[in-house]
Design a protein around this motif. Structure first.
Motif, PDB file in Angstrom:
ATOM      1  N   PRO A  98       0.842  -1.201   0.000  1.00 25.67           N
ATOM      2  CA  PRO A  98       0.000   0.000   0.000  1.00 25.67           C
ATOM      3  C   PRO A  98       0.873   1.246   0.000  1.00 25.67           C
ATOM      4  O   PRO A  98       2.064   1.193   0.308  1.00 25.67           O
ATOM      5  N   PHE A  99       0.267   2.376  -0.328  1.00 26.62           N
ATOM      6  CA  PHE A  99       0.966   3.649  -0.278  1.00 26.62           C
ATOM      7  C   PHE A  99       0.038   4.663   0.370  1.00 26.62           C
ATOM      8  O   PHE A  99      -0.964   5.061  -0.213  1.00 26.62           O
ATOM      9  N   GLY A 100       0.350   5.027   1.585  1.00 21.21           N
ATOM     10  CA  GLY A 100      -0.493   5.972   2.312  1.00 21.21           C
ATOM     11  C   GLY A 100      -1.788   5.340   2.783  1.00 21.21           C
ATOM     12  O   GLY A 100      -1.908   4.122   2.878  1.00 21.21           O
ATOM     13  N   LYS A 101      -2.773   6.198   3.044  1.00 16.06           N
ATOM     14  CA  LYS A 101      -4.052   5.717   3.576  1.00 16.06           C
ATOM     15  C   LYS A 101      -5.226   6.044   2.663  1.00 16.06           C
ATOM     16  O   LYS A 101      -6.359   5.946   3.072  1.00 16.06           O
ATOM     17  N   ALA A 102      -4.951   6.407   1.436  1.00 11.70           N
ATOM     18  CA  ALA A 102      -6.015   6.822   0.524  1.00 11.70           C
ATOM     19  C   ALA A 102      -6.346   5.763  -0.518  1.00 11.70           C
ATOM     20  O   ALA A 102      -6.905   6.062  -1.557  1.00 11.70           O
ATOM     21  N   GLY A 103      -5.957   4.500  -0.292  1.00  9.60           N
ATOM     22  CA  GLY A 103      -6.268   3.432  -1.235  1.00  9.60           C
ATOM     23  C   GLY A 103      -5.272   3.313  -2.375  1.00  9.60           C
ATOM     24  O   GLY A 103      -5.513   2.579  -3.324  1.00  9.60           O
ATOM     25  N   LYS A 104      -4.157   4.019  -2.306  1.00  8.11           N
ATOM     26  CA  LYS A 104      -3.131   3.911  -3.346  1.00  8.11           C
ATOM     27  C   LYS A 104      -2.251   2.702  -3.069  1.00  8.11           C
ATOM     28  O   LYS A 104      -2.212   2.195  -1.959  1.00  8.11           O
ATOM     29  N   CYS A 105      -1.547   2.242  -4.103  1.00  4.97           N
ATOM     30  CA  CYS A 105      -0.637   1.117  -3.921  1.00  4.97           C
ATOM     31  C   CYS A 105       0.628   1.325  -4.746  1.00  4.97           C
ATOM     32  O   CYS A 105       0.632   2.088  -5.709  1.00  4.97           O
ATOM     33  N   LYS A 106       1.691   0.620  -4.338  1.00  2.36           N
ATOM     34  CA  LYS A 106       2.953   0.642  -5.064  1.00  2.36           C
ATOM     35  C   LYS A 106       2.985  -0.561  -5.991  1.00  2.36           C
ATOM     36  O   LYS A 106       2.650  -1.673  -5.578  1.00  2.36           O
ATOM     37  N   VAL A 107       3.418  -0.334  -7.230  1.00 14.23           N
ATOM     38  CA  VAL A 107       3.541  -1.404  -8.219  1.00 14.23           C
ATOM     39  C   VAL A 107       4.972  -1.409  -8.732  1.00 14.23           C
ATOM     40  O   VAL A 107       5.530  -0.358  -9.066  1.00 14.23           O
ATOM     41  N   TYR A 108       5.566  -2.605  -8.772  1.00 12.80           N
ATOM     42  CA  TYR A 108       6.948  -2.771  -9.211  1.00 12.80           C
ATOM     43  C   TYR A 108       6.981  -3.442 -10.578  1.00 12.80           C
ATOM     44  O   TYR A 108       6.362  -4.485 -10.786  1.00 12.80           O
ATOM     45  N   PHE A 109       7.695  -2.824 -11.515  1.00 12.33           N
ATOM     46  CA  PHE A 109       7.912  -3.381 -12.848  1.00 12.33           C
ATOM     47  C   PHE A 109       9.380  -3.784 -12.924  1.00 12.33           C
ATOM     48  O   PHE A 109      10.260  -2.919 -12.870  1.00 12.33           O
ATOM     49  N   GLU A 110       9.649  -5.064 -13.046  1.00  9.90           N
ATOM     50  CA  GLU A 110      11.021  -5.573 -13.005  1.00  9.90           C
ATOM     51  C   GLU A 110      11.921  -4.943 -14.063  1.00  9.90           C
ATOM     52  O   GLU A 110      13.061  -4.591 -13.799  1.00  9.90           O
ATOM     53  N   SER A 111      11.404  -4.796 -15.266  1.00  9.65           N
ATOM     54  CA  SER A 111      12.203  -4.214 -16.353  1.00  9.65           C
ATOM     55  C   SER A 111      11.975  -2.723 -16.517  1.00  9.65           C
ATOM     56  O   SER A 111      12.449  -2.120 -17.471  1.00  9.65           O
ATOM     57  N   GLY A 112      11.209  -2.139 -15.625  1.00  6.93           N
ATOM     58  CA  GLY A 112      10.871  -0.725 -15.737  1.00  6.93           C
ATOM     59  C   GLY A 112       9.620  -0.540 -16.575  1.00  6.93           C
ATOM     60  O   GLY A 112       9.137  -1.472 -17.208  1.00  6.93           O
ATOM     61  N   THR A 113       9.090   0.665 -16.542  1.00  8.59           N
ATOM     62  CA  THR A 113       7.889   0.964 -17.317  1.00  8.59           C
ATOM     63  C   THR A 113       8.038   2.297 -18.021  1.00  8.59           C
ATOM     64  O   THR A 113       8.645   3.223 -17.495  1.00  8.59           O
ATOM     65  N   ALA A 114       7.476   2.365 -19.212  1.00  6.26           N
ATOM     66  CA  ALA A 114       7.480   3.597 -19.988  1.00  6.26           C
ATOM     67  C   ALA A 114       6.227   4.418 -19.712  1.00  6.26           C
ATOM     68  O   ALA A 114       6.000   5.441 -20.352  1.00  6.26           O
ATOM     69  N   CYS A 115       5.415   3.983 -18.756  1.00 11.06           N
ATOM     70  CA  CYS A 115       4.181   4.685 -18.425  1.00 11.06           C
ATOM     71  C   CYS A 115       4.481   6.055 -17.819  1.00 11.06           C
ATOM     72  O   CYS A 115       5.543   6.275 -17.247  1.00 11.06           O
ATOM     73  N   VAL A 116       3.514   6.932 -17.935  1.00 10.76           N
ATOM     74  CA  VAL A 116       3.589   8.262 -17.348  1.00 10.76           C
ATOM     75  C   VAL A 116       2.353   8.463 -16.473  1.00 10.76           C
ATOM     76  O   VAL A 116       1.384   7.704 -16.588  1.00 10.76           O
ATOM     77  N   PRO A 117       2.363   9.449 -15.583  1.00 14.05           N
ATOM     78  CA  PRO A 117       1.171   9.695 -14.757  1.00 14.05           C
ATOM     79  C   PRO A 117      -0.091   9.833 -15.602  1.00 14.05           C
ATOM     80  O   PRO A 117      -0.066  10.369 -16.708  1.00 14.05           O
ATOM     81  N   ASP A 118      -1.174   9.292 -15.078  1.00 17.29           N
ATOM     82  CA  ASP A 118      -2.510   9.234 -15.679  1.00 17.29           C
ATOM     83  C   ASP A 118      -2.683   8.102 -16.681  1.00 17.29           C
ATOM     84  O   ASP A 118      -3.770   7.937 -17.222  1.00 17.29           O
TER      85      ASP A 118
END
Length: 126
Positions: A98-118
């Motif tokens: 989890p990340f904080g108390k607002a229902g967020k979570c941490k996600v790990y990408f082994e090779s990295g990700t090209a994603c951007v916010p949103d």
């Protein structure tokens, strides 16, 4: 700057995805469901990347992202640890906590990700 064409492609992808589910008869590579066994994706579990965390990897991509809107505030996100998520561009990562108390979570990408916010991510069924 917000890229409308990128958002439209993700919306089209999600609509097509919701009409289908992963099966042996369907090439799911466009949905990122490159799974070894026949598996369905949880349609009701999707979220958006809120931020990128840590230092960029050698390839310039980030390995950890924060995802919002996948869980409600009162849900225990620890129940979903080690579950796989897939990004709109087909990268598969795992929920690491989890990340904080607002229902967020941490996600790990082994090779990295090209994603951007949103960018959208979807939770894969067990």
């Amino acid at each position: 700057m917000h890229d409308k064409s990128r958002t439209m492609n993700q919306l089209d992808l999600k609509r097509e995805y919701q009409r289908s589910s992963c099966s042996d008869d369907l090439d799911c590579s466009s949905f990122g469901c490159t799974l070894k066994e026949r598996t369905e994706c949880e349609k009701e579990r999707s979220g958006k990347i809120d931020s990128l965390r840590g230092e960029p990897m050698e390839n310039g991509q980030f390995s950890t992202v924060i995802v919002k809107d996948m869980f409600k505030i009162h849900e225990n996100t620890r129940e979903y640890l080690e579950r796989e998520v897939v990004s709109g561009n087909g990268e598969v990562g795992k929920i690491v906590g989890p990340f904080g108390k607002a229902g967020k979570c941490k996600v790990y990408f082994e090779s990295g990700t090209a994603c951007v916010p949103d960018d959208m991510v979807w939770l894969l069924a067990e």
